[in-house]
Enzyme design. Structure first.
Site, PDB file in Angstrom:
ATOM      1  N   HIS A 173       0.805  -1.218   0.000  1.00 44.44           N
ATOM      2  CA  HIS A 173       0.000   0.000   0.000  1.00 44.44           C
ATOM      3  C   HIS A 173       0.838   1.267   0.000  1.00 44.44           C
ATOM      4  O   HIS A 173       0.313   2.348  -0.251  1.00 44.44           O
ATOM      5  CB  HIS A 173      -0.921   0.002   1.223  1.00 44.44           C
ATOM      6  N   CYS A 174       2.143   1.168   0.242  1.00 46.03           N
ATOM      7  CA  CYS A 174       2.941   2.389   0.423  1.00 46.03           C
ATOM      8  C   CYS A 174       3.857   2.704  -0.743  1.00 46.03           C
ATOM      9  O   CYS A 174       3.719   3.736  -1.400  1.00 46.03           O
ATOM     10  CB  CYS A 174       3.762   2.278   1.713  1.00 46.03           C
TER      11      CYS A 174
END
Length: 446
Positions: free
Chosen positions: A276-277
């Site tokens: 997600h990052c």
């Protein structure tokens, strides 16, 4: 000098009478809840997914690497409750927000989860509460997006009636050495009182706090950490392409280079970025930079290189099938080994394996996947049609049905020797076969 409200908050941190609310009970929220409970605080967890709430209250979790027994014990002791009732947002003294911050299809920030959460808080906000955003975002979000929503909805003023801060999450799912409690926490507050309150709370939860001068600085810290990683991965991905053309093994180069005790930090190539990052955060900064008429060519180039990697892997797969398998990709059956974005977790967010499946199937091939951590592929924003597909077994009979096995994720609990022995062709994007000491004529790197 802190205000009486801030002093009272800090005293309640010290005597553990403070109630902490955590919004978003996922890969960040649950570990944060565990760290908070371990320090003697009472916790109220909020999530919009009623089924997830029920599972957590029953001591169940789909996140395998997170122990749920302490949560179940806290529920039984009336020290923790998960709820989908956002009318209870007024109960906690501190609200820590850990909701998704994805990208739109046009690679622009999607702050809808942050905005909706902030609106929900604003309608229930009371005097003395501390609100902290942990979700990764562009510099200015806390001050320019959240604060106006909270002040308008509540009629209260930040720094006087309620307090606002940003402290970026630093979770690394599946990492056995670092968890929430032993990772330093960066904290930026909207004013001195908010800073002091947030530092007191996080100081009770983690090994060390790192104060910075503003919420925007704290937001920039998180982006910098992940952009640093994305750019360096792009570099080794490009080096892999160059060295491969020269007949040089990039992994051997990195292993030798990292023996230098200074001036070098190893990063490793792969089939693309996931999670997600790292694949997302650089685009938050490039988008915000346009407001200031500043070009971010270096960051955007890194994003282009990393985004291109699945295409290069599929091209390599097609070439190896043609040369060594005497097979066209359009007529082939391919097993993707590993669907999660990184080893030893079940998280498929932004996984390059999903893009690989899409690209391979667009070229006419048939695909299946095996992942011991992902029995069923969950719904995803970018690949909704893949949802519901199930992991297939990997025994001698099933492996024989595939023309090639593409290793996309290097989980530890896979018998790679058996995979190689039972497969016609193995394409290894993670160097796992070499690391396992497996040498075979049917194994090729990509």
């Amino acid at each position: 000098m802190t205000s009486p409200a801030a002093q009272q908050f800090i005293e309640r941190v010290d005597n553990r009478s403070l109630v902490v609310g955590i919004i978003g009970l996922g890969y960040v929220g649950i570990p944060l809840a565990l760290a908070t409970l371990r320090q003697g605080f009472r916790v109220v967890g909020f999530d919009i997914d009623a089924r997830r709430v029920d599972d957590i209250n029953a001591g169940r979790s789909a996140i395998k690497h997170i122990p749920m027994e302490p949560i179940a014990q806290a529920v039984a002791a009336d020290r923790f409750v998960a709820t989908a009732d956002f009318d209870r947002l007024g109960e906690p003294d501190a609200l820590l927000i850990a909701v998704p911050t994805p990208l739109t299809r046009h690679r622009e920030p999607d702050l809808s989860y942050v905005v909706k959460t902030t609106e929900a808080i604003g309608r229930r906000l009371r005097r003395g509460q501390l609100v902290v955003l942990e979700s990764t975002t562009y510099p200015g979000t806390t001050d320019e997006v959240m604060r106006p929503i909270l002040e308008k909805a509540s009629g209260l003023k930040s720094g006087a009636d309620f307090f606002l801060a940003f402290s970026p999450e630093r979770e690394d799912p599946g990492n056995p050495d670092f968890g929430t409690s032993n990772i330093p926490k960066v904290v930026g507050g909207d004013g001195l009182d908010a800073q002091a309150m947030a530092l007191a709370l996080y100081g009770a939860l983690v090994v060390r706090t790192v104060p910075v001068s503003s919420t925007a600085t704290a937001e920039a810290v998180k982006l910098t950490e992940n952009i640093f990683r994305a750019v360096n991965i792009a570099l080794v991905n490009e080096l892999k392409t160059v060295y491969s053309a020269m007949g040089i093994d990039i992994w051997e180069v990195i292993e030798a280079a990292k023996t230098k005790p200074f001036g070098f930090m190893p990063f490793y190539p792969g089939p693309g970025l996931g999670g997600h990052c790292v694949p997302i955060d650089p685009f938050y900064l490039t988008w915000k930079a346009r407001e200031y008429d500043v070009a971010t060519r270096f960051i955007e180039l890194a994003g282009e290189i990393n985004t291109r990697m699945p295409y290069l892997v599929v091209d390599r797969l097609a070439t190896l099938l043609d040369v060594h398998g005497r097979k066209n990709l359009s007529d082939a059956s391919i097993l993707i080994l590993g669907l999660a974005y990184k080893k030893n977790v079940e998280d498929t967010r932004e996984s390059p394996s999903l893009k690989l499946i899409e690209l391979i199937e667009k070229r006419g091939a048939r695909t299946a996947f095996h992942d011991p951590h992902v029995p069923v592929l969950p719904p995803t924003r970018e690949h909704p049609t893949l949802a519901g597909r199930r992991s297939v077994p990997v025994d001698a009979a099933s492996l024989a049905a595939f023309d090639a096995v593409l290793i996309a994720t290097d989980h530890d609990d896979v018998d790679y020797a058996a995979i190689v022995a039972g497969s016609k062709l193995v394409i290894d994007t993670r160097n796992v076969c070499t690391r396992a000491g497996i040498e075979a004529d049917n194994v090729f790197k990509a």
